[in-house]
Design a protein around this motif. Structure first.
Motif, PDB file in Angstrom:
ATOM      1  N   PHE A  80      33.215   5.759 -13.466  1.00  0.00           N
ATOM      2  CA  PHE A  80      33.443   6.771 -12.436  1.00  0.00           C
ATOM      3  C   PHE A  80      32.783   8.085 -12.833  1.00  0.00           C
ATOM      4  CE2 PHE A  80      37.488   4.291 -12.548  1.00  0.00           C
ATOM      5  CZ  PHE A  80      37.292   3.616 -11.363  1.00  0.00           C
ATOM      6  N   HIS A  81      32.301   8.149 -14.016  1.00  0.00           N
ATOM      7  CA  HIS A  81      31.861   9.396 -14.622  1.00  0.00           C
ATOM      8  C   HIS A  81      30.590   9.074 -15.403  1.00  0.00           C
ATOM      9  CE1 HIS A  81      32.718  13.080 -17.080  1.00  0.00           C
ATOM     10  NE2 HIS A  81      33.414  13.428 -16.004  1.00  0.00           N
ATOM     11  N   LEU A 130      38.648   3.778  -6.965  1.00  0.00           N
ATOM     12  CA  LEU A 130      39.576   2.951  -7.752  1.00  0.00           C
ATOM     13  C   LEU A 130      39.740   1.565  -7.142  1.00  0.00           C
ATOM     14  CD1 LEU A 130      42.199   5.695  -8.609  1.00  0.00           C
ATOM     15  CD2 LEU A 130      40.706   4.514 -10.237  1.00  0.00           C
ATOM     16  N   THR A 187      43.225  16.118  -6.326  1.00  0.00           N
ATOM     17  CA  THR A 187      43.662  15.196  -5.270  1.00  0.00           C
ATOM     18  C   THR A 187      44.580  15.845  -4.244  1.00  0.00           C
ATOM     19  OG1 THR A 187      45.398  14.344  -6.725  1.00  0.00           O
ATOM     20  CG2 THR A 187      43.318  13.099  -6.631  1.00  0.00           C
ATOM     21  N   HIS A 230      30.761  15.448 -10.054  1.00  0.00           N
ATOM     22  CA  HIS A 230      30.908  14.662 -11.274  1.00  0.00           C
ATOM     23  C   HIS A 230      32.332  14.780 -11.838  1.00  0.00           C
ATOM     24  CE1 HIS A 230      29.315  12.679 -14.869  1.00  0.00           C
ATOM     25  NE2 HIS A 230      30.022  13.538 -15.579  1.00  0.00           N
ATOM     26  N   GLY A 231      32.966  13.637 -12.033  1.00  0.00           N
ATOM     27  CA  GLY A 231      34.305  13.603 -12.605  1.00  0.00           C
ATOM     28  C   GLY A 231      35.436  13.601 -11.606  1.00  0.00           C
ATOM     29  N   TRP A 232      35.129  13.447 -10.319  1.00  0.00           N
ATOM     30  CA  TRP A 232      36.172  13.576  -9.293  1.00  0.00           C
ATOM     31  C   TRP A 232      37.268  12.528  -9.408  1.00  0.00           C
ATOM     32  CZ3 TRP A 232      32.603   9.968  -8.149  1.00  0.00           C
ATOM     33  CH2 TRP A 232      32.970   8.916  -7.322  1.00  0.00           C
ATOM     34  N   VAL A 233      36.986  11.352  -9.914  1.00  0.00           N
ATOM     35  CA  VAL A 233      38.031  10.320 -10.007  1.00  0.00           C
ATOM     36  C   VAL A 233      39.007  10.650 -11.139  1.00  0.00           C
ATOM     37  CG1 VAL A 233      38.509   7.877 -10.432  1.00  0.00           C
ATOM     38  CG2 VAL A 233      36.550   8.532  -9.045  1.00  0.00           C
ATOM     39  N   SER A 234      38.480  11.032 -12.280  1.00  0.00           N
ATOM     40  CA  SER A 234      39.340  11.268 -13.440  1.00  0.00           C
ATOM     41  C   SER A 234      39.960  12.654 -13.486  1.00  0.00           C
ATOM     42  CB  SER A 234      38.562  11.014 -14.733  1.00  0.00           C
ATOM     43  OG  SER A 234      37.399  11.813 -14.774  1.00  0.00           O
ATOM     44  N   ARG A 235      39.331  13.617 -12.829  1.00  0.00           N
ATOM     45  CA  ARG A 235      39.872  14.977 -12.914  1.00  0.00           C
ATOM     46  C   ARG A 235      39.752  15.761 -11.617  1.00  0.00           C
ATOM     47  NH1 ARG A 235      34.969  16.662 -16.850  1.00  0.00           N
ATOM     48  NH2 ARG A 235      33.455  16.921 -15.200  1.00  0.00           N
ATOM     49  N   ALA A 288      38.597   9.220  -4.279  1.00  0.00           N
ATOM     50  CA  ALA A 288      39.069   8.729  -5.583  1.00  0.00           C
ATOM     51  C   ALA A 288      39.783   7.392  -5.411  1.00  0.00           C
ATOM     52  CB  ALA A 288      39.991   9.759  -6.241  1.00  0.00           C
TER      53      ALA A 288
END
Length: 128
Positions: free
Chosen positions: A16-17, A117, A104, A96-101, A113
């Motif tokens: 994801f990143h 997933l 939401t 960049h990084g929207w799924v993990s950080r 996100a």
């Protein structure tokens, strides 16, 4: 993750990143060479943000996106599930990084996100 796939440490990979540039810098390798061997050893799914490298974006005819999509990883499942195809999926409105950080509390971030997933779950179910 790409380096682990290249070294046959992972059976498949989801990112994801994506940070292939950093992997090539750390391991002193060419991005395309690392990705070619990684994609041939293990199917890869990258969820790519709008500000990620263009070489990972199918819409930009990215070299790494093409390498991943043409993976020689063997699919012994034979269920015809194209949703499990090795590929890069773009989320152009994300950073960049929207799924993990990602934040939401912003509905679009939450929606994308969750979509990323869900793609990962389907991909991993198919390949693991």
């Amino acid at each position: 993750m790409a380096k682990a796939c290249q070294m046959k440490l992972f059976h498949c990979g989801v990112g994801f990143h994506p940070s292939i540039r950093i992997e090539s810098d750390v391991f002193c390798g060419d991005q395309e060479a690392i990705m070619k061997e990684a994609a041939d050893n293990a199917p890869i799914l990258f969820c790519v943000a709008g500000n990620d490298l263009d070489n990972l974006k199918p819409s930009k005819d990215g070299t790494l996106a093409r390498i991943i999509a043409s993976s020689n990883a063997k699919d012994t499942n034979n269920d015809g599930d194209r949703g499990a195809a090795p590929r890069c999926v773009e989320f152009a409105d994300m950073i960049h990084g929207w799924v993990s950080r990602g934040d939401t509390s912003i509905k679009k971030v939450e929606k994308d996100a969750e979509a990323a997933l869900n793609l990962a779950v389907d991909f991993l179910r198919h390949w693991m």
